[in-house]
Design a protein around this motif. Structure first.
Motif, PDB file in Angstrom:
ATOM      1  N   HIS A 102       0.954  -1.207  -0.062  1.00  0.00           N
ATOM      2  CA  HIS A 102       0.047  -0.093  -0.076  1.00  0.00           C
ATOM      3  C   HIS A 102       0.948   1.231  -0.069  1.00  0.00           C
ATOM      4  O   HIS A 102       1.852   1.052   0.785  1.00  0.00           O
ATOM      5  N   ALA A 103       0.484   2.307  -0.813  1.00  0.00           N
ATOM      6  CA  ALA A 103       1.237   3.513  -0.830  1.00  0.00           C
ATOM      7  C   ALA A 103       0.178   4.483  -0.723  1.00  0.00           C
ATOM      8  O   ALA A 103      -0.848   4.591  -1.153  1.00  0.00           O
ATOM      9  N   ALA A 104       0.502   5.541   0.392  1.00  0.00           N
ATOM     10  CA  ALA A 104      -0.242   6.423   0.614  1.00  0.00           C
ATOM     11  C   ALA A 104      -0.277   7.652  -0.492  1.00  0.00           C
ATOM     12  O   ALA A 104       0.786   7.812  -1.148  1.00  0.00           O
ATOM     13  N   ALA A 119      -9.723   5.008   5.264  1.00  0.00           N
ATOM     14  CA  ALA A 119      -9.203   4.860   4.167  1.00  0.00           C
ATOM     15  C   ALA A 119      -9.921   4.484   2.862  1.00  0.00           C
ATOM     16  O   ALA A 119     -10.641   3.485   3.256  1.00  0.00           O
ATOM     17  N   ARG A 120      -9.782   4.940   1.606  1.00  0.00           N
ATOM     18  CA  ARG A 120     -10.261   4.156   0.281  1.00  0.00           C
ATOM     19  C   ARG A 120      -9.060   3.681  -0.407  1.00  0.00           C
ATOM     20  O   ARG A 120      -8.046   4.554  -0.357  1.00  0.00           O
ATOM     21  N   THR A 121      -9.199   2.712  -0.844  1.00  0.00           N
ATOM     22  CA  THR A 121      -8.076   2.061  -1.708  1.00  0.00           C
ATOM     23  C   THR A 121      -8.406   1.917  -3.084  1.00  0.00           C
ATOM     24  O   THR A 121      -9.611   1.545  -3.682  1.00  0.00           O
ATOM     25  N   LEU A 122      -7.481   2.327  -3.823  1.00  0.00           N
ATOM     26  CA  LEU A 122      -7.601   2.101  -5.372  1.00  0.00           C
ATOM     27  C   LEU A 122      -6.420   1.427  -5.923  1.00  0.00           C
ATOM     28  O   LEU A 122      -5.204   1.566  -5.223  1.00  0.00           O
ATOM     29  N   PRO A 123      -6.532   0.649  -7.136  1.00  0.00           N
ATOM     30  CA  PRO A 123      -5.266   0.140  -7.725  1.00  0.00           C
ATOM     31  C   PRO A 123      -4.237   1.306  -8.143  1.00  0.00           C
ATOM     32  O   PRO A 123      -4.794   2.196  -8.631  1.00  0.00           O
ATOM     33  N   LEU A 124      -3.355   0.736  -8.146  1.00  0.00           N
ATOM     34  CA  LEU A 124      -2.279   1.779  -8.793  1.00  0.00           C
ATOM     35  C   LEU A 124      -2.398   2.267 -10.083  1.00  0.00           C
ATOM     36  O   LEU A 124      -2.238   3.386 -10.617  1.00  0.00           O
ATOM     37  N   SER A 125      -3.240   1.273 -10.986  1.00  0.00           N
ATOM     38  CA  SER A 125      -3.596   1.767 -12.391  1.00  0.00           C
ATOM     39  C   SER A 125      -4.599   3.141 -12.372  1.00  0.00           C
ATOM     40  O   SER A 125      -4.860   3.673 -13.237  1.00  0.00           O
ATOM     41  N   GLU A 126      -5.070   3.349 -11.271  1.00  0.00           N
ATOM     42  CA  GLU A 126      -6.320   4.262 -11.241  1.00  0.00           C
ATOM     43  C   GLU A 126      -5.586   5.566 -10.170  1.00  0.00           C
ATOM     44  O   GLU A 126      -6.287   6.429  -9.612  1.00  0.00           O
ATOM     45  N   VAL A 127      -4.166   5.832 -10.553  1.00  0.00           N
ATOM     46  CA  VAL A 127      -3.563   6.692  -9.605  1.00  0.00           C
ATOM     47  C   VAL A 127      -3.992   8.069 -10.132  1.00  0.00           C
ATOM     48  O   VAL A 127      -4.150   9.099  -9.377  1.00  0.00           O
ATOM     49  N   ARG A 184      -7.870   9.030   4.197  1.00  0.00           N
ATOM     50  CA  ARG A 184      -6.699   8.693   3.482  1.00  0.00           C
ATOM     51  C   ARG A 184      -7.109   7.998   2.182  1.00  0.00           C
ATOM     52  O   ARG A 184      -7.908   7.243   2.016  1.00  0.00           O
ATOM     53  N   LEU A 185      -6.362   8.039   1.113  1.00  0.00           N
ATOM     54  CA  LEU A 185      -6.448   7.417  -0.357  1.00  0.00           C
ATOM     55  C   LEU A 185      -5.403   6.615  -0.350  1.00  0.00           C
ATOM     56  O   LEU A 185      -3.984   7.040  -0.042  1.00  0.00           O
ATOM     57  N   LEU A 186      -5.326   5.346  -0.551  1.00  0.00           N
ATOM     58  CA  LEU A 186      -4.348   4.305  -0.624  1.00  0.00           C
ATOM     59  C   LEU A 186      -4.051   3.721  -2.173  1.00  0.00           C
ATOM     60  O   LEU A 186      -5.278   3.695  -2.618  1.00  0.00           O
ATOM     61  N   LEU A 187      -2.935   3.323  -2.616  1.00  0.00           N
ATOM     62  CA  LEU A 187      -2.924   2.546  -3.886  1.00  0.00           C
ATOM     63  C   LEU A 187      -2.339   1.424  -3.529  1.00  0.00           C
ATOM     64  O   LEU A 187      -1.509   1.383  -2.602  1.00  0.00           O
ATOM     65  N   THR A 188      -2.957   0.282  -4.047  1.00  0.00           N
ATOM     66  CA  THR A 188      -2.338  -1.012  -4.030  1.00  0.00           C
ATOM     67  C   THR A 188      -1.778  -1.256  -5.279  1.00  0.00           C
ATOM     68  O   THR A 188      -2.001  -1.143  -6.169  1.00  0.00           O
ATOM     69  N   THR A 189      -0.503  -2.171  -4.983  1.00  0.00           N
ATOM     70  CA  THR A 189       0.485  -2.387  -6.011  1.00  0.00           C
ATOM     71  C   THR A 189       0.228  -3.919  -6.567  1.00  0.00           C
ATOM     72  O   THR A 189      -0.361  -4.830  -5.764  1.00  0.00           O
TER      73      THR A 189
END
Length: 327
Positions: A36-38, A299-307, A322-327
């Motif tokens: 996860h990346a913030a 926190a809301r999580t989105l895939p890295l493709s939706e950066v 917070r918004l998080l990206l998953t890889t």
């Protein structure tokens, strides 16, 4: 590795998802397999080019991302505090590169183990870096005392929402928040230890005779000046952001002199590299606040493709937590 690259300064559409060589940690560094990346407002500002003239800030093409969680992939020379496979979270450094990727190389001194904490990586990166910021800002800069009163602007924002819990843990007697949509904020803030949440539009009038020893301002603009009206003698205002986007607003400094007020800027990314000894105390304070339930993990999580979508949401200002990206 897969990474989201800023190809040029500009709108959210400047991101390009691409494959890059796997990075290798140097001396004093570790490589992390990122789960996860913030995503933070500072990432947005850097991508927009607002800091492009500041020394040390990245120039396109670069991979943004200040804070990540995951597991240790490899250790650089001289690193003995971690082991491969260990769950970790990073705190903010002065750089702005590397987080939006499947592998990130970071300074080991700004990394904290999650082993035995009971906090999972998603919750950790959503809460711990900001809670550590709150802890350091309140203890090392504002010097919050037992029984003091705290006002938090932008009450539900990713950074601001960690302040009430940390302040409570440090002995604050009363914590009040302000928000643009107070009715919605009152419902959402039920998971946060606020005594009251009021509209930011007329907060000084609404608060009446209430006075605060410490004001947390991640908003800026007119909110900053209006806050002087509700500060107690010897009150301290912590400047921790500028979500309003008003970069031209100024505060009448003679008002500070006459009222015995102080305005104190704090940026953890520029503080910790000069005070690495404070990483562990800040992390311990943050993890304890999370464990006690004083810091809500919204926190809301989105895939890295939706950066690009993640950055668009932050620019629109409608994101609580917070918004998080998953890889």
């Amino acid at each position: 590795m897969q990474a989201a690259v800023v190809s040029r300064f500009g709108e959210p559409g400047v991101f390009e998802l691409t494959e890059l060589p796997d990075p290798v940690p140097g001396p004093g560094e570790i490589a992390i397999d990122v789960s996860h990346a913030a995503v933070g407002l500072v990432d947005v500002y850097i991508r927009q080019g607002l800091y492009q003239e500041r020394e040390g800030m990245p120039q396109p093409p670069y991979v943004p991302g200040l804070e990540v969680a995951g597991t240790v992939r490899a250790l650089g020379e001289g690193v003995t505090d971690f082991r491969v496979g260990e769950a970790v979270v990073t705190l903010s450094g002065t750089g702005a590169e590397g987080g939006y990727a499947s592998i990130s190389v970071v300074d080991a001194a700004l990394t904290v183990s999650l082993e035995g904490s009971g906090v999972d990586p998603a919750a950790a990166v959503a809460a711990v870096p900001n809670a550590a910021t709150a802890y350091l800002a309140l203890t090392e800069v504002a010097h919050l005392k037992q029984g003091e009163r705290v006002l938090v602007h932008g009450a539900l924002g990713g950074l601001a929402s960690t302040f009430p819990g940390v302040a409570r843990g440090l002995g604050a007697a009363r914590v009040v928040g302000t928000a643009r949509r107070a009715s919605l904020a009152k419902a959402q803030a039920s998971t946060l230890p606020y005594d009251e949440v009021v509209s930011s539009d007329d907060f000084a009038d609404t608060l009446g005779e209430q006075r605060f020893d410490v004001v947390i301002d991640p908003v800026g603009g007119q909110v900053r000046t209006d806050s002087l009206r509700v500060m107690a003698p010897l009150g301290r205002m912590l400047l921790v952001g500028n979500a309003s986007g008003d970069w031209e607003h100024t505060v009448p400094t003679n008002a500070l002199w006459g009222a015995n007020h102080a305005l104190l800027g704090f940026s953890i990314g520029f503080y910790l590299p000069n005070r690495p000894d404070m990483v562990r105390p800040a992390a311990r304070g943050a993890l304890e606040a999370v464990r006690q339930g004083l810091v809500a993990i919204d926190a809301r999580t989105l895939p890295l493709s939706e950066v690009a979508e993640a950055h668009r949401l932050l620019e629109e200002g409608g994101v609580g937590g917070r918004l998080l990206l998953t890889t």
